[in-house]
Design an enzyme around this catalytic site. Structure first.
Site, PDB file in Angstrom:
ATOM      1  CG  ASP A   1      58.093  11.521 156.950  1.00 36.28           C
ATOM      2  OD1 ASP A   1      57.441  11.791 155.934  1.00 36.28           O
ATOM      3  OD2 ASP A   1      58.160  12.249 157.938  1.00 36.28           O
TER       4      ASP A   1
ATOM      5  CG  ASP B   1      59.700  13.161 162.220  1.00 31.28           C
ATOM      6  OD1 ASP B   1      58.914  12.881 161.287  1.00 31.28           O
ATOM      7  OD2 ASP B   1      60.096  14.317 162.457  1.00 31.28           O
TER       8      ASP B   1
ATOM      9  CG  ASP C   1      55.941   9.122 159.763  1.00 33.37           C
ATOM     10  OD1 ASP C   1      55.515   9.091 158.595  1.00 33.37           O
ATOM     11  OD2 ASP C   1      56.674  10.028 160.206  1.00 33.37           O
TER      12      ASP C   1
END
Length: 785
Positions: free
Chosen positions: A474, A673, A677
């Protein structure tokens, strides 16, 4: 309060695999331990059904109801058990759990606490104390029996028949008292139909001792071929010395095993014992850490440790977080910044507000995660377990063949040789080294990782991480700081910049996204009065909607605007220019009309460049998947040298990306995080969560980087490679040792050299093999990564 009689909907459950909310009517469900669990997808259900104990915490049995096969370790988010409710488990079989000390019904090893005591040491191990006492009290007896057996005939001290009785009296306390725990465990292994090392030891020593007692008490029952040196041959010295050497080997092994808990003990020792609490009247008092509550104001003076997790309320200082994150440079903390319990305040005075105490602190969760990982089973261990169970039966068969082979086809004293060789085979082939080969490596590696700021949830993560060839990351909070800074507003025709910012900030009060926080901070800095949103709805990964001051607002990326039927064309050039600079661009629509753009930039972490360079050097392909616009994503990707970039992706898109890469044959790790996700983290071969992110992300991942620094992935991968190499060394040693030892003990060299392996030498080799496996595992504590 709403007092209507409308039926309250059933509360949503949590998917135990990925942590996502699941409605009670979800079609994917499974039952385990009398409870039904529901899942967001068929994949999560399949992952749960493959190993439900990994995702479900079960309490210890109630006193008086100790089932020998209780469930696996609690999940990482669970609080450690209270001292009064200590849970005991087996180092080799972590599924064995009970609320009192005892022995493993599978392998006979002494159970030990899941979490060691802070002050625990060798002297606090009751089994080590017991074995040490038994060893030293009976060692003189074993030595005396050995001297008599070897030199008694030459010294002519007494009649050989009388010497047999003397050896019996000397060996009796050694075998029946010092060796009693071994016979108990051997019997338990037979009752539980789980043959193990104690099965072989008890059979070997029992056979030698039992035969010798019969030869002493009733020598007339034996034919002349059993006679040697004016008496029927006896082997009290073999039984006694085997017991003593086995006790010695267990003492060495227990001392070495105690060192594998050093990492947890050092973590437990980080927390201060007291905190300085500020009362409402301004007075201060020192209180035990257990008495600190959420919301308490605490003073942290220079040189003191931060007692619990919280935020800075007053003051500023540099805080050394190296003991938890591995970062050597102290971090400057100011009002509003987060503090981690057990870190060291180096300079200024701070007043903090406690937010997480007790088992909820980061340190407590780290300790629990390390303990859980140490007790988990590596996939490689399954092979060793399968081999060990059949191996014991095979060894017993070889011992019988040796006994009857020598007796029927050997020389004049073939039956005596057969007995010696059968006992030697039983003793030397104990599979303890095979069983310890991987658990010891896992225990040391997880402790080493914790000191480096890398937390493994289980042994499978350690074993699988080395195989990863593709890393999906990410952007926000993973590659970047995760604390974006507001840059500018570009208003559409008919709207003012300050009004666009005010409306966006008013709507974002219901969001916890870092971009929303940046917008709200900018509005407050300009002194804008914010309205309370009437309604608020978050569309994960694309933006938010709601009602503010009677207006219908939508704030997010172009996907959200398309769903809302709002054209972004009027400000498209300005948006592309901002994205090309690496800024994240959000569109604000008011009552279905584009009101303006808000640009927010999130600086790349200083460590990201170094981390990506190390990962590329290790041969990994880096793929970035972010909800930001594609232009912004490409700008950041080009700056960082990322191999493949995907922008404006939804949580489902990240999941689909991971699945596509896996179908292409890649072993995929996902690093993220946020809540968005979590599905991809759960689906990836190895999920890696940033410790600075959400609890949902960390609960969905197999690896957590405490500091949220991608350099930890390179460290974790190096540790994975070193650990798997160490496990293979241990397994190879154990297998080669047994492959060579059993034929030697059976007398394979006798036709060529005339050598037979003494049962005492076999016992010494067996004891040293286990100690050497543990010693090899401890090398991981010093290996450079």
């Amino acid at each position: 309060m709403d007092t209507t009689t409308e039926q309250t909907p059933a509360p949503a459950q949590r998917d135990p695999v990925c942590g996502m909310p699941v409605q009670p009517a979800a079609p994917h469900h499974a039952s385990y331990a009398g409870r039904t669990y529901r899942f967001c997808s068929a994949h999560c259900q399949a992952k749960f059904e493959a190993d439900p104990a990994q995702y479900v915490a079960q309490p210890a049995a109630a006193p008086g109801h100790h089932h020998p096969l209780q469930a696996a370790a609690p999940a990482a988010a669970e609080a450690p058990p209270a001292p009064a409710g200590t849970v005991y488990t087996c180092p080799m079989h972590p599924e064995i759990r009970q609320d009192h000390p005892g022995h493993c019904p599978k392998c006979g090893m002494a159970l030990e606490p899941v979490l060691p005591s802070l002050d625990a040491g060798d002297d606090d191990n009751p089994e080590l104390r017991d074995f040490t006492r038994r060893f030293w009290w009976t060692l003189p007896l074993s030595a005396t029996v050995l001297v008599l057996a070897m030199f008694g005939h030459a010294l002519h001290l007494m009649d050989m028949g009388a010497q047999s009785w003397l050896e019996l009296l000397l060996a009796l306390p050694v075998v029946l008292w010092a060796g009693w725990p071994f016979f108990v465990r051997g019997w338990q292994s037979l009752v539980n139909r789980s043959p193990n090392m104690w099965t072989l030891i008890s059979l070997g020593t029992g056979a030698a001792f039992g035969y010798s007692v019969a030869a002493t008490v009733a020598p007339g029952l034996f034919p002349d071929s059993f006679r040697s040196m004016d008496r029927v041959g006896v082997y009290f010295e073999a039984a006694a010395v085997i017991i003593s050497l086995t006790l010695l080997g267990q003492m060495l092994e227990l001392k070495a095993r105690s060192q594998t808990s050093a990492a947890i003990q050092s973590l437990l020792g980080l927390a201060p014992r007291t905190a300085r609490r500020i009362r409402d009247g301004g007075d201060e008092e020192d209180v035990p850490l257990a008495d600190v509550h959420v919301g308490d104001r605490l003073r942290v003076r220079p040189g003191e440790k931060v007692p619990v997790d919280g935020v800075v309320a007053e003051g500023s200082s540099a805080v050394d977080e190296s003991m938890l994150t591995g970062e050597p440079v102290p971090v400057t903390k100011r009002t509003g910044d987060k503090l981690i319990g057990a870190t060291l305040n180096t300079s200024g005075a701070l007043v903090m507000r406690a937010e997480r105490v007790g088992a909820a602190t980061m340190l407590a969760q780290i300790v629990q995660m390390v303990a859980q990982a140490q007790r988990s089973r590596a996939p490689m261990q399954r092979m060793a377990d399968a081999v060990a169970g059949w191996f014991v039966l095979a060894v017993a068969a070889v011992a019988l063949l040796a006994f009857f082979g020598w007796g029927l086809f050997g020389p004049a004293q073939g039956w005596l040789f057969g007995l010696i060789n059968a006992v030697s085979v039983l003793i030397i082939a104990c599979p303890c080294a095979l069983g310890l080969a991987t658990p010891m490596s896992i225990m040391v590696a997880t402790g080493r990782g914790a000191t480096q700021g890398v937390l493994f949830r289980d042994a499978a993560a350690i074993e699988n991480l080395r195989r990863v060839d593709t890393l999906v990351v990410d952007k926000t909070g993973t590659l970047t700081e995760g604390r974006p800074a507001f840059e500018r507003v570009v208003p559409a025709e008919g709207f003012r910049a300050d009004e666009v910012l005010r409306l966006a900030a008013s709507l974002d009060q219901g969001s916890e996204h870092p971009l929303a926080d940046a917008i709200m901070r900018a509005a407050r800095a300009q002194g804008l009065a914010l309205d309370t949103p009437g309604t608020f709805e978050s569309s994960s990964g694309i933006g938010v909607r709601g009602q503010v001051a009677g207006h219908a607002l939508a704030l997010g990326n172009t996907v959200l605007m398309e769903q809302a039927g709002v054209s972004t064309a009027p400000l498209q050039p300005q948006a592309e220019a901002l994205r090309a600079e690496g800024a994240s661009v959000m569109h604000l629509a008011v009552d279905g009309r584009l009101a303006g753009l808000l640009a927010v930039s999130d600086p790349v972490k200083a460590s990201t460049f170094e981390a990506l360079a190390a990962l590329h050097a290790a041969g990994l392909r880096i793929v970035m998947a972010t909800g930001d616009g594609l232009t912004t994503a490409r700008a950041v990707g080009a700056k960082l040298g990322i191999d493949e970039v995907h922008g404006e992706v939804l949580p489902a898109d990240k999941l689909a990306l991971v699945e596509r890469l896996q179908r292409e044959g890649h072993v995929v790790a996902m690093a993220g995080d946020g809540i968005n996700d979590a599905p991809a983290l759960a689906r990836a071969d190895v999920g890696i969560a940033m410790g600075t992110g959400t609890d949902v992300a960390m609960n969905s991942a197999q690896v957590t980087l405490v500091k949220g620094d991608l350099r930890g992935i390179a460290t974790a991968r190096a540790l994975s490679q070193a650990t798997v190499g160490n496990m293979r060394q241990n397994l190879l040693f154990a297998l080669v040792y047994n492959a060579l030892g059993v034929p030697l003990a059976a007398g394979a060299l006798y036709p060529f050299t005339g050598w037979l392996l003494s049962p005492m030498v076999a016992a010494l080799a067996m004891s040293l093999s286990s100690a050497s496996v543990v010693g090899n595992a401890l090398r991981l504590r010093r290996r450079p990564l």
